[in-house]
Design a protein around this motif. Structure first.
Motif: not given
Length: 286
Positions: A173-185, A199-201
């Motif tokens: 969930d933390l990794v997903a939040k980084l992607n969603r809110e920070e735009g981290v690939t 978590y992986a589209p």
């Protein structure tokens, strides 16, 4: 690109003819059985390996043209075992190591460390011994050390291995939040099909060093023939019951997941069990 390990018996090809593009802001899963080349390929993304043939580029520039410090700031790598990454006596020293090596100091260094620890929910533990932590907490320390360098991309090698169900969910969930809110690939090497589904589209399937499929996760889990060919097992219906009922995040829509699992009738009587029954491919990543 191609890459081979040198052994006493001669070179052993680990990555063979891969042509792959990861787009900014994506979450991509690399899946496949032990020895398929997933981890070896991933280590090319930030220069831990260099291709024998072909090239790997970041933002249009070959990775070997970057200095290790330069590419390390852009593309972080979180190892499967955090103990291969953590070495300092305190959490603060561990998280500060990367940005200090890149020349940060004073208030800016303190700000980077504080922000990274807040992001992984370890703030207030600056003076703690990371080796006294649980594995889940050590994973967070390792991630904080990468976040403190402010990367654009993070590669995770088996991010849920060795974590219990609660720790897995918290970390991902933390990794997903980084992607969603920070735009981290995010690129993650994983055997855990439950993690892939949630978590992986996009999923890239590897076998014998080659990419044999590259497709939306929803299409992979909806294609029984492909799953059989690649010997991949989707999550058990009971493990996905909450997802179908709309109670938890997933890379698949309810309709797509239900179709992949044989229709909603297959889930009608399933009791929600969280992460306790996630199915995986066999073996550990190379």
């Amino acid at each position: 690109m191609r890459f081979a390990y040198e052994t006493d018996r001669g070179p052993v090809t680990a990555v063979d003819g891969v042509d792959l593009t990861v787009r900014e802001g994506e979450v991509v899963a690399l899946v496949g059985h032990n020895g398929s080349g997933k981890t070896t390929l991933a280590k090319h993304f930030n220069g831990l390996h260099e291709a024998d043939e072909g090239s790997v580029s970041y933002r249009g520039r070959p990775v070997p043209e970057y200095g290790m410090g330069e590419i390390g700031r852009e593309v972080g790598y979180v190892f499967q075992n955090p103990d291969h990454q953590i070495f300092a006596e305190t959490v603060w020293e561990e998280v500060a190591f990367g940005p200090k090596n890149f020349g940060l100091e004073g208030p800016e260094l303190d700000r980077r460390v504080e922000r990274a620890l807040e992001t992984v929910e370890l703030d207030g533990l600056d003076d703690a011994d990371p080796f006294a932590f649980s594995k889940g907490q050590r994973q967070r320390v390792a991630l904080a050390g990468i976040l403190a360098t402010d990367p654009e991309v993070i590669v995770f090698d088996e991010p849920t291995t060795g974590l219990d169900a609660t720790q897995q969910r918290q970390f991902m969930d933390l990794v997903a939040k980084l992607n969603r809110e920070e735009g981290v690939t995010v690129v993650m090497v994983t055997h855990d099909m439950g993690t892939v589904a949630r978590y992986a589209p996009r999923t890239v399937v590897m076998r014998d060093g080659a990419v044999v499929d590259d497709l939306p996760t929803r299409e992979l889990f909806g294609d029984g023939a492909a799953l059989a060919e690649y010997d991949l097992v989707p999550p058990h219906p009971a493990a996905c019951a909450n997802a179908v009922r709309g109670d938890e995040p997933t890379a698949l829509t309810a309709e797509e997941l239900a179709t992949a699992l044989g229709g909603t009738d297959a889930l009608a009587d399933a009791e929600p069990v969280g992460d306790t029954a996630s199915a995986t491919t066999e073996g550990e990543g190379r």
